[in-house]
Design a protein around this motif. Structure first.
Motif, PDB file in Angstrom:
ATOM      1  N   THR A 106       0.837  -1.204   0.000  1.00 10.17           N
ATOM      2  CA  THR A 106       0.000   0.000   0.000  1.00 10.17           C
ATOM      3  C   THR A 106       0.866   1.247   0.000  1.00 10.17           C
ATOM      4  O   THR A 106       0.599   2.194  -0.748  1.00 10.17           O
ATOM      5  N   HIS A 107       1.908   1.263   0.832  1.00  6.53           N
ATOM      6  CA  HIS A 107       2.816   2.411   0.861  1.00  6.53           C
ATOM      7  C   HIS A 107       3.461   2.616  -0.503  1.00  6.53           C
ATOM      8  O   HIS A 107       3.560   3.746  -0.993  1.00  6.53           O
ATOM      9  N   LEU A 110      -9.089   2.671  -0.013  1.00  9.74           N
ATOM     10  CA  LEU A 110      -8.496   3.161   1.229  1.00  9.74           C
ATOM     11  C   LEU A 110      -9.261   4.380   1.719  1.00  9.74           C
ATOM     12  O   LEU A 110      -9.117   5.473   1.173  1.00  9.74           O
ATOM     13  N   ARG A 111     -10.083   4.214   2.747  1.00 10.52           N
ATOM     14  CA  ARG A 111     -10.918   5.285   3.277  1.00 10.52           C
ATOM     15  C   ARG A 111     -10.917   5.259   4.804  1.00 10.52           C
ATOM     16  O   ARG A 111     -10.528   4.276   5.427  1.00 10.52           O
ATOM     17  N   GLY A 112     -11.404   6.331   5.400  1.00  8.94           N
ATOM     18  CA  GLY A 112     -11.649   6.407   6.838  1.00  8.94           C
ATOM     19  C   GLY A 112     -10.430   6.124   7.692  1.00  8.94           C
ATOM     20  O   GLY A 112      -9.345   6.657   7.474  1.00  8.94           O
ATOM     21  N   GLY A 113     -10.644   5.250   8.684  1.00  7.26           N
ATOM     22  CA  GLY A 113      -9.585   4.931   9.638  1.00  7.26           C
ATOM     23  C   GLY A 113      -8.379   4.264   9.003  1.00  7.26           C
ATOM     24  O   GLY A 113      -7.240   4.504   9.409  1.00  7.26           O
ATOM     25  N   ALA A 114      -8.617   3.441   7.994  1.00  7.24           N
ATOM     26  CA  ALA A 114      -7.493   2.781   7.310  1.00  7.24           C
ATOM     27  C   ALA A 114      -6.629   3.818   6.607  1.00  7.24           C
ATOM     28  O   ALA A 114      -5.391   3.753   6.656  1.00  7.24           O
ATOM     29  N   ALA A 115      -7.265   4.799   5.955  1.00  8.81           N
ATOM     30  CA  ALA A 115      -6.515   5.863   5.281  1.00  8.81           C
ATOM     31  C   ALA A 115      -5.715   6.668   6.294  1.00  8.81           C
ATOM     32  O   ALA A 115      -4.535   6.967   6.073  1.00  8.81           O
ATOM     33  N   LYS A 146      -4.573   5.717   9.173  1.00  8.09           N
ATOM     34  CA  LYS A 146      -3.473   4.901   9.694  1.00  8.09           C
ATOM     35  C   LYS A 146      -2.303   4.853   8.709  1.00  8.09           C
ATOM     36  O   LYS A 146      -1.147   5.040   9.089  1.00  8.09           O
ATOM     37  N   VAL A 147      -2.608   4.628   7.424  1.00  8.70           N
ATOM     38  CA  VAL A 147      -1.551   4.548   6.410  1.00  8.70           C
ATOM     39  C   VAL A 147      -0.862   5.900   6.250  1.00  8.70           C
ATOM     40  O   VAL A 147       0.364   5.991   6.214  1.00  8.70           O
ATOM     41  N   VAL A 148      -1.653   6.970   6.158  1.00  7.78           N
ATOM     42  CA  VAL A 148      -1.079   8.315   6.014  1.00  7.78           C
ATOM     43  C   VAL A 148      -0.259   8.668   7.249  1.00  7.78           C
ATOM     44  O   VAL A 148       0.834   9.221   7.139  1.00  7.78           O
ATOM     45  N   SER A 185       4.841   9.932   9.800  1.00  6.90           N
ATOM     46  CA  SER A 185       5.782   9.732  10.911  1.00  6.90           C
ATOM     47  C   SER A 185       7.165   9.306  10.426  1.00  6.90           C
ATOM     48  O   SER A 185       8.166   9.588  11.076  1.00  6.90           O
ATOM     49  N   ARG A 186       7.229   8.664   9.266  1.00  3.66           N
ATOM     50  CA  ARG A 186       8.515   8.244   8.705  1.00  3.66           C
ATOM     51  C   ARG A 186       9.133   9.310   7.810  1.00  3.66           C
ATOM     52  O   ARG A 186      10.215   9.121   7.264  1.00  3.66           O
TER      53      ARG A 186
END
Length: 194
Positions: A7-8, A30-35, A37-39, A44-45
């Motif tokens: 996904t990244h 990729l929507r809502g909480g999953a989006a 989390k990934v973003v 953070s990196r």
């Protein structure tokens, strides 16, 4: 090297291919909480960065072009950083990739209101020596070319990442002509035609 999920890789590769380097729109599933989390993981990196604009355009999940709005209502966009480009083997243009202020706002508004755009002419760029992109180009310029499997093994990438680099970084960004042909015993072999 930083290990990235599929996904990244998809998100960063798509952003690297956009002229404005906008991370949005995210893949359709990729929507809502999953989006979030990934973003959040990419932020953070340091692989992507938020850019605050002067635009008061509201974030809209249906359009998926503006990440969020700050407390003053200004639109916040997401852009791939130079570290994000390096993580997928793409040479940065130089300087900061993300437009700021009015430039970012006009970019976001234009992308929301504009019809489907045609591909811009590729910019002349040269990869840094020692990068995976440079190694990929070297493999494709050898006498026998390279198969997807050979590129995957040499670069420690997944097949879809190799295909994305061929289509995006090499063809679109660098303007290289890549040809392929089936070779008995090897399968499809890719080469750069000069």
């Amino acid at each position: 090297m930083t290990k990235l999920s599929d996904t990244h890789l998809v998100i960063l590769s798509a952003a690297a291919q956009r002229e404005d380097r906008n991370v949005l729109p995210l893949p359709g599933s990729l929507r809502g909480g999953a989006a979030a989390k990934v973003v959040g993981a990419l932020l953070s990196r340091g692989l992507i960065a938020e850019t605050t604009t002067d635009s008061q355009t509201k974030a809209d999940a249906a359009l998926n072009r503006i990440w969020r709005n700050d407390e003053d209502g200004r639109a916040i966009l997401l852009h791939i950083s130079n570290a994000g480009l390096a993580a997928i083997g793409v040479e940065p243009d130089g300087g900061d990739n993300a437009p700021t202020g009015a430039d970012a706002a006009s970019s976001a508004e234009a992308s929301q209101n504009a019809p489907a755009e045609t591909d811009p002419a590729p910019k002349a760029r040269t990869p840094r020596t020692g990068t995976k992109q440079a190694k990929l180009i070297e493999m494709l310029r050898t006498e026998g070319g390279a198969t997807i499997d050979e590129m995957v093994a040499a670069l420690d990438w997944r097949p879809h990442t190799v295909r994305g680099a061929l289509a995006g970084a090499l063809k679109q960004k660098l303007g290289l002509t890549i040809t392929s042909e089936k070779v008995d015993g090897r399968g499809r072999v890719y080469t750069i035609r000069d």
